[in-house]
Scaffold this active site. Structure first.
Site, PDB file in Angstrom:
ATOM      1  N   GLU A 164       3.779 -12.025  -4.866  1.00 46.58           N
ATOM      2  CA  GLU A 164       3.717 -11.622  -6.326  1.00 46.58           C
ATOM      3  C   GLU A 164       2.542 -12.035  -7.256  1.00 46.58           C
ATOM      4  O   GLU A 164       1.749 -11.157  -7.841  1.00 46.58           O
ATOM      5  CB  GLU A 164       5.146 -12.156  -6.986  1.00 46.58           C
ATOM      6  CG  GLU A 164       6.293 -11.385  -6.717  1.00 46.58           C
ATOM      7  CD  GLU A 164       7.576 -12.364  -6.795  1.00 46.58           C
ATOM      8  OE1 GLU A 164       7.576 -13.148  -7.537  1.00 46.58           O
ATOM      9  OE2 GLU A 164       8.616 -11.790  -6.409  1.00 46.58           O
ATOM     10  N   LYS A 220      18.291 -11.516  -4.731  1.00 45.14           N
ATOM     11  CA  LYS A 220      16.934 -12.088  -4.081  1.00 45.14           C
ATOM     12  C   LYS A 220      17.130 -13.395  -3.552  1.00 45.14           C
ATOM     13  O   LYS A 220      16.509 -13.955  -2.456  1.00 45.14           O
ATOM     14  CB  LYS A 220      15.891 -11.786  -5.067  1.00 45.14           C
ATOM     15  CG  LYS A 220      14.446 -12.203  -4.587  1.00 45.14           C
ATOM     16  CD  LYS A 220      13.711 -11.637  -5.718  1.00 45.14           C
ATOM     17  CE  LYS A 220      12.126 -12.062  -5.158  1.00 45.14           C
ATOM     18  NZ  LYS A 220      11.439 -11.563  -6.326  1.00 45.14           N
ATOM     19  N   ASP A 259       4.116 -17.506 -13.736  1.00 40.90           N
ATOM     20  CA  ASP A 259       5.025 -16.501 -13.825  1.00 40.90           C
ATOM     21  C   ASP A 259       6.441 -17.406 -14.057  1.00 40.90           C
ATOM     22  O   ASP A 259       7.171 -17.950 -13.301  1.00 40.90           O
ATOM     23  CB  ASP A 259       5.164 -15.958 -12.267  1.00 40.90           C
ATOM     24  CG  ASP A 259       6.474 -14.928 -11.965  1.00 40.90           C
ATOM     25  OD1 ASP A 259       7.040 -14.804 -13.018  1.00 40.90           O
ATOM     26  OD2 ASP A 259       6.168 -14.180 -10.940  1.00 40.90           O
ATOM     27  N   ASP A 264       8.023  -3.875  -7.443  1.00 42.49           N
ATOM     28  CA  ASP A 264       8.389  -5.355  -7.708  1.00 42.49           C
ATOM     29  C   ASP A 264       9.947  -5.440  -7.631  1.00 42.49           C
ATOM     30  O   ASP A 264      10.602  -5.068  -8.740  1.00 42.49           O
ATOM     31  CB  ASP A 264       8.072  -5.730  -8.901  1.00 42.49           C
ATOM     32  CG  ASP A 264       8.439  -7.196  -9.749  1.00 42.49           C
ATOM     33  OD1 ASP A 264       8.995  -7.953  -8.866  1.00 42.49           O
ATOM     34  OD2 ASP A 264       8.221  -7.427 -10.830  1.00 42.49           O
TER      35      ASP A 264
END
Ligand code: AMP
Length: 579
Positions: free
Chosen positions: A148, A71, A170, A9
């Site tokens: 994800e 990211k 999330d 992850d």
């Protein structure tokens, strides 16, 4: 030695690496026992790379030599400066990946050459390509990039054969994503997804920091906003308080010698209640709920058509979020797989499957029951003294500790009676009472005197209960030994004996012996029911056995109507037990 395909992850704030071994996925810790690596890279004074915690710590002092949240730049042409070096986003990500690879190799004593890496569902092809490139720079063959929410679905549902529609909510430190996914036979499809790239737990911290600044200004006449060092301390204290409020009704915030005013030290000592905190964050939580509606619309579904809500990201430990989701969907969301590790675990499950293992979902020790108390409230629109107030929700991973605050209802109330229940019914008296005690000698105070009730359930199924008058600390405790009855071996053996002939009865009908219509379906149902027998809770098990017997009898008597009815009853119960 079998080939390992790691699951990674690679997050905006934090990253984790996991592998599938000994029949289960496992997140691997570094030498210091840490499972989570902050996705931060920095350059030390001597020019060496700092990665993870050390880089994050240095950020406060040397932001110019530290890179966070890379990211967000993946797939762009932007570069970042690190000292006198200029790096592309995939190169910075590769530094994080290489560190994860080293951690994992040290832990399992084996080289890791291949990995599954997760990305947000909304990542474009370019962003995915950049992620793949980062893996390759780090010396990893990226066998698959998965979404994800796909990984989260696998963590919860890998191995489930029936098709299921799930929502993955999330909420991380700085990003929010909601996805509707469908999983069937290990294949996950993201049907729709929506989110906000700039909403997360860090915003919750900021609201607490703003509140603290207000408190400092009104109590001490100081404005700390111009001092980055003070602001850094406040931000850290705010995050600590926020996490505490996920389990406790109040959080003290104390920072001594925080700053100075006219040469005199200023100490911060305040307390934040969960109620006040929830008021602060409510608008942000509502924003996430709006995004859910957009995602549901995108999938042409209503809330009732989603079978499970899976929680991912550390900020989903916030009770307000869980409560609001339960209100909207009419069922509690599931967060028993550690929301920080869930995606890495799911990626490892995918890696395990690709490496040829028979995989299954993450197994967690959870409480199958909800525990709570009763309080004055409203039931069916009428005042009612025994409204059930759940405190530890069913499916919480154990050990677990939660506290809630209650208030006296009359002036100078001397005592409160505390009853502890197990169950789900809004009327506490319909649940099972586990214990009862009274706290006497409360101080003379107007109504609204807070009493904190604290419930802690340990791994042995022992429930520790404490009720404490907040202002004086006056406390009473009890321990309930048998809050979670262990599977009773004798009862299980007796149950097996009662349905002992089951297997042969199934075999007969399957082999074409005279049987009522629908016998093959019935045999399949019986097999599923029998498999569930060991894991079912005591009360469900009794019902399961009764229905198994009824179906067997109906099959033996070759009565189609009775078979159909018994089959429906059993199938309904199985549906209930499966969910
Ligand atoms: P992630 O990016 O998924 O690692 O999530 C990190 C975010 O979760 C940060 O904002 C954390 O402060 C937050 N977080 C971690 N633990 C808790 C907790 N117990 N209660 C509320 N927020 C938490």
């Amino acid at each position: 030695m079998t080939d390992v395909i790691a699951g990674i992850d690679l997050g905006t704030t934090n990253s984790e690496i996991a592998v599938y071994r000994d029949g289960r996925p496992e997140v691997l810790a570094d030498d210091g026992g840490r499972l989570i690596l902050p996705s931060v890279v920095g350059l030390a004074d001597d020019g060496a790379f700092l990665i993870g915690d050390s880089a994050r710590n240095q950020y406060l002092v040397h932001p110019e030599r530290t890179v966070r949240s890379i990211k967000r730049k993946m797939g762009t042409d932007e570069t970042v400066a690190l000292g006198d070096q200029t790096l592309r986003p995939q190169e910075v990500s590769a530094i994080v990946l290489r560190r994860l690879k080293e951690i994992a190799e040290a832990r399992i004593g084996q080289a890791i050459g291949r990995a599954v890496i997760t990305v947000p569902a909304y990542f474009s092809d370019t962003q995915r390509l950049a992620t793949r490139e980062a893996g390759e720079i780090a010396g990893l063959e990226v066998v698959r990039i998965i979404n994800e929410p796909t990984a989260a679905a696998l963590a919860y549902e890998a191995g489930a054969h029936q098709g299921r529609r799930l929502m993955v909510y999330d909420l991380g430190g700085g990003t929010f994503d909601v996805s509707i996914v469908r999983i069937e036979g290990g294949v996950v499809e993201v049907i729709s997804s929506h989110g906000d790239n700039h909403l997360g737990g860090d915003d919750f911290d900021q609201l607490i920091v703003d509140w603290l600044c207000g408190e400092l200004s009104s109590a001490h006449g100081v404005d700390p906003r111009t001092d980055p060092g003070v602001m850094a301390r406040l931000t850290r204290a705010a995050e600590t308080a926020k996490k505490a409020l996920s389990d406790h009704a109040f959080a003290p915030i104390t920072e001594e010698f925080l700053t100075e005013r006219d040469g005199a030290p200023v100490h911060l000592a305040v307390e934040l209640s969960r109620d006040r905190y929830e008021e602060m964050i409510a608008p942000l939580v509502e924003r996430t709920l709006e995004a859910i509606h957009i995602a549901l619309d995108g999938a042409s579904l209503g809330p009732g058509e989603v079978e499970e809500i899976l929680l991912v990201g550390g900020a989903t430990r916030t009770p307000l979020i869980r409560r609001r989701l339960a209100e909207i969907f009419g069922r509690p969301p599931r967060g028993e797989v550690d929301p920080d590790l869930c995606v890495a675990l799911g990626a490892a499950i995918q890696g395990g499957a690709l490496a040829g293992h028979e995989v299954s979902a993450v197994l967690v020790d959870v409480t199958p029951y909800t525990f709570g108390t009763s309080a004055l409230g409203e039931l069916k629109g009428e005042p009612y003294p025994y409204c059930y107030v759940p405190i530890i929700a069913k499916n919480s991973s154990i050990p677990v500790r939660r506290s809630e605050v209650f208030y006296t209802v009359v002036d100078d109330q001397e005592r409160v009676q505390v009853r502890i229940f197990q169950g789900e019914d809004p009327d506490a008296l319909n649940n099972i009472q586990l214990g009862e005690f009274t706290v006497e000698g409360l101080s003379q105070a107007p109504s609204g005197n807070p009493v904190v009730l604290d419930l802690a359930l340990d791994r042995d199924g022992i429930l520790h209960v404490a009720a404490r008058e907040k202002v004086t600390g006056l406390e009473r405790r009890i321990t309930i030994d048998n809050a979670m009855p262990r599977l009773d071996a004798a009862a299980l053996a007796a149950a097996r004996a009662r349905i002992g002939g089951l297997a042969s009865a199934d075999a007969e009908s399957a082999a074409g012996a005279p049987a009522a219509d629908g016998a093959p379906e019935a045999a399949a149902l019986l097999a599923r029911a029998q498999a569930l027998l060991e894991t079912a809770e005591a009360e469900d098990r009794e019902e399961l056995i009764d229905l198994i017997e009824a179906l067997r009898d109906a099959l033996a008597a070759d009565q189609p109507d009775a078979v159909a009815k018994a089959r429906d009853d059993l199938s309904n119960l199985l549906f209930y037990l499966d969910t």
